[in-house]
Design a protein around this motif. Structure first.
Motif, PDB file in Angstrom:
ATOM      1  N   ALA A 179       0.637   4.355  -2.524  1.00  0.00           N
ATOM      2  CA  ALA A 179      -0.491   5.287  -2.550  1.00  0.00           C
ATOM      3  C   ALA A 179      -0.464   6.266  -1.391  1.00  0.00           C
ATOM      4  CB  ALA A 179      -1.801   4.511  -2.532  1.00  0.00           C
ATOM      5  N   LEU A 234      -3.212  -1.203  -4.429  1.00  0.00           N
ATOM      6  CA  LEU A 234      -4.241  -1.269  -3.397  1.00  0.00           C
ATOM      7  C   LEU A 234      -5.031  -2.570  -3.486  1.00  0.00           C
ATOM      8  CD1 LEU A 234      -5.539   2.415  -3.489  1.00  0.00           C
ATOM      9  CD2 LEU A 234      -4.039   1.355  -1.787  1.00  0.00           C
ATOM     10  N   LYS A 235      -5.356  -2.975  -4.718  1.00  0.00           N
ATOM     11  CA  LYS A 235      -6.076  -4.226  -4.892  1.00  0.00           C
ATOM     12  C   LYS A 235      -5.194  -5.421  -4.526  1.00  0.00           C
ATOM     13  CE  LYS A 235      -9.057  -6.605  -8.217  1.00  0.00           C
ATOM     14  NZ  LYS A 235      -9.603  -6.595  -9.599  1.00  0.00           N
ATOM     15  N   ARG A 241      -5.181  -5.972  -0.764  1.00  0.00           N
ATOM     16  CA  ARG A 241      -6.379  -6.661  -0.278  1.00  0.00           C
ATOM     17  C   ARG A 241      -6.333  -8.144  -0.621  1.00  0.00           C
ATOM     18  NH1 ARG A 241     -10.833  -8.098  -2.884  1.00  0.00           N
ATOM     19  NH2 ARG A 241     -10.311  -6.819  -4.696  1.00  0.00           N
ATOM     20  N   ARG A 287       0.813  -1.223   0.000  1.00  0.00           N
ATOM     21  CA  ARG A 287       0.000   0.000   0.000  1.00  0.00           C
ATOM     22  C   ARG A 287       0.845   1.271   0.000  1.00  0.00           C
ATOM     23  NH1 ARG A 287      -4.039  -1.904   4.855  1.00  0.00           N
ATOM     24  NH2 ARG A 287      -5.452  -3.218   3.630  1.00  0.00           N
ATOM     25  N   ARG A 303      -3.698   1.927  -8.263  1.00  0.00           N
ATOM     26  CA  ARG A 303      -4.927   1.143  -8.096  1.00  0.00           C
ATOM     27  C   ARG A 303      -4.609  -0.337  -7.951  1.00  0.00           C
ATOM     28  NH1 ARG A 303      -7.411  -2.373 -10.603  1.00  0.00           N
ATOM     29  NH2 ARG A 303      -5.893  -2.232 -12.296  1.00  0.00           N
TER      30      ARG A 303
END
Length: 454
Positions: free
Chosen positions: A71, A127-128, A131, A68, A124
Motif C-alpha cells: 500500500a 493492511l488488515k 494488524r 504493509r 485492503r
C-alpha cells in the motif's frame, strides 16, 4: 488490544532498562535472599524463553512492515549503459549526411514513483493482515511470559518445600537420636531389654535416607529455579548453589467460582486470542487468493534522461517528465487462482476447528485446575491442627513411658506420626500454592498483582 500492546511495550522497555542497569553496576542477585517478586523480575529480564519470545516478537513486527509494503508508494531508480558495434545507418541523397539509428554507445537513467491503486482487494487485505499479525505476535509473547512466570512460581515454591522438608526430617532424626540415647541409658540401668535399643537404632537408621533425599531435592530445586532465572552458575560452584529465598509457604485466601473461571479464561487466555487472530489471517488469505481473478493497476510518474540517438556525443541528452497508468490482468491463468482459493478456504476451515478445539481444551484445563485447587484447599484445611495434636500425642506417649504405663512402640509411633504430620502440612501448603498458580494460569491471570509484590 490496546492494553495488550501497551503491556508488551512496557515489558520490553522495562526489560531492556533493567538489563542495562544490571550490566552496568548491579550486584549479583544471588548474594542475597530473593523474594518471589524479585525472582519474577529476574525471569522477565534474563529467562531464555522470554528473551527468545522478544526476538520472535520483533521478527513479527518486521513481517508487519513487509505486509504493509503493497500500500506504500515505491520510488525506483534505474540506469543503463550499453556498448554495441552493430548499428544501422540510412544513406540519404547527397549532399545530406547519413543518418545513424543506433549509436555505438548509449545510456539512460530515470527516477520513477509507482503506486498501486487497485489489486483486486490485496491492498485492503494486506493492511488488515499486518494488524492481525501484530496482534497475534503479542498474544504469542504473552503466552511465553505466562508459562515462564508459572514455572518460576512453582520452582520458587518447590525450594521452599524442600527447605521445610529438611527441617522436618532433621527434627525427626533429632527426636529419634534422643530416643536412642534415652533407651541406652535405660538399658544400662536394667529397666529395658536390648530389643528396645535395637528397635530405636533401626528407626534412626530408617530416618537418615529421608533426610538425605530432602537435601538432594533442595539442591535440585535450586538448580531448576536458577535455570529459570537465566543465571549462569559460576564454574567453581559444584554442589550447593548460592541461592537463598526470603519468602515462605503461606495459604493466602483465594476464591473463584468455576463458571467465572471458565468465562475469564475464554476471555483472557493468550492461546485462544492467538488462534482467533490466526483464523482471521486465514480469512484474509482467502481474500488475497480471490484477488487473482481481478486485474491490478498502478499509476506512475517520473523523470528520465538518455543520450541522443542521432549523435555520438554522450553528453547530448534527451530528458523529460513521464507519467502513466499500467494495468495487468491474467484472464486465464491455468486455474492457478482457483487452486489457491480452494487451499486457503480449507486452511480457514481448519483454523475454525482449531479455535473450537482450544476452547474445549481451555475449559477442560480450567475445570481440572479448579478441581485440583479445591482438593489442595480441603487437604490444607484438614491439616490445620494435626501437627499440634501429633505433638501432644508424643508428649503423652513419653510421659506414659516414663511412668511405666506405656511402651517404646507407643513413643516411636507417636514420633513417626508427628514427622508425617509436619511433612504432610508442608506439602499441603506447597500443593495449595502450586494449585493456585496453575488455576490463575488457566484463567489467564498468570501474574496477578498480589504475586509480583515484593
Amino acid at each position: 488490544m490496546l492494553k495488550s500492546c501497551l503491556f508488551v511495550a512496557a515489558l520490553l522497555a522495562t526489560s531492556r532498562l533493567r538489563a542495562a542497569e544490571t550490566n552496568s553496576a548491579a550486584p549479583d542477585p544471588l548474594t542475597r535472599p530473593l523474594s518471589l517478586g524479585e525472582c519474577i523480575d529476574l525471569a522477565l529480564k534474563q529467562n531464555s524463553a522470554i528473551l527468545k519470545g522478544q526476538s520472535d516478537l520483533e521478527a513479527a513486527y518486521g513481517v508487519v512492515v513487509q505486509t504493509r509494503a503493497i500500500a506504500i508508494p515505491k520510488l525506483r531508480a534505474s540506469g543503463n549503459y550499453e556498448f554495441n558495434n552493430a548499428f544501422e545507418s540510412l544513406q540519404l541523397p547527397p549532399p545530406a549526411p547519413a543518418v545513424t539509428f543506433q549509436q555505438e554507445q548509449s545510456w539512460s537513467a530515470g527516477l520513477r514513483v509507482v503506486q498501486s491503486i487497485y489489486e483486486g482487494g490485496r491492498i485492503r487485505s494486506s493492511l488488515k493482515t499486518a494488524r492481525l499479525t501484530k496482534e497475534q505476535a503479542i498474544f504469542d509473547f504473552q503466552r511465553v511470559v505466562a508459562d515462564t512466570l508459572v514455572d518460576v512460581r512453582i520452582g520458587y515454591f518447590d525450594i521452599l518445600l524442600a527447605a521445610q522438608q529438611i527441617v522436618v526430617r532433621e527434627a525427626s532424626v533429632k527426636l529419634l537420636t534422643r530416643e536412642l540415647e534415652d533407651t541406652q541409658r535405660r538399658l544400662e540401668a536394667g529397666t529395658v531389654p536390648r530389643f528396645n535399643v535395637l528397635r530405636a537404632e533401626v528407626e534412626l537408621a530408617n530416618a537418615q535416607p529421608k533426610l538425605i533425599r530432602a537435601k538432594n531435592d533442595y539442591r535440585i530445586a535450586k538448580n531448576n529455579l536458577a535455570n529459570l532465572l537465566g543465571y549462569n552458575l559460576p564454574r567453581n560452584v559444584w554442589e550447593d548453589i548460592p541461592l537463598q529465598l526470603s519468602g515462605r509457604l503461606e495459604a493466602e485466601l483465594y476464591e473463584i467460582e468455576l463458571p467465572a473461571a471458565i468465562a475469564r479464561a475464554l476471555e483472557k487466555r493468550p492461546e485462544l486470542g492467538a488462534l482467533r487472530k490466526a483464523e482471521s489471517l486465514r480469512l484474509e488469505d482467502v481474500a488475497r487468493a480471490r484477488a487473482g481473478y481481478w486485474p491490478s493497476a498502478q499509476v506512475f510518474a517520473g523523470y528520465g534522461s538518455r543520450n541522443s540517438q542521432f549523435s555520438s556525443d554522450l553528453t547530448r541528452d534527451v530528458s523529460g517528465w513521464n507519467a502513466g497508468v499500467q494495468v495487468s490482468w491474467d484472464i486465464l491463468d491455468g486455474f492457478l487462482t482457483k487452486g489457491k482459493v480452494q487451499q486457503t478456504q480449507a486452511l480457514h476451515d481448519k483454523a475454525k476447528f482449531d479455535v473450537a478445539d482450544i476452547m474445549r481444551r481451555i475449559e477442560l484445563e480450567v475445570r481440572t485446575a479448579h478441581s485440583q485447587f479445591i482438593e489442595a484447599k480441603e487437604v490444607l484445611e484438614s491439616q490445620k491442627k494435626v501437627v499440634e495434636q501429633a505433638d501432644e500425642a508424643l508428649r503423652l506417649a513419653n510421659a506414659r513411658a516414663e511412668a511405666g504405663t506405656g511402651t517404646q512402640l507407643d513413643v516411636l509411633s507417636a514420633q513417626t506420626a508427628l514427622t508425617e504430620a509436619r511433612s504432610t502440612q508442608v506439602q499441603a501448603l506447597r500443593d495449595y500454592a502450586v494449585a493456585r498458580a496453575r488455576l490463575e494460569r488457566a484463567t489467564g491471570d498468570s501474574a496477578p498483582r498480589t504475586v509480583v509484590q515484593k
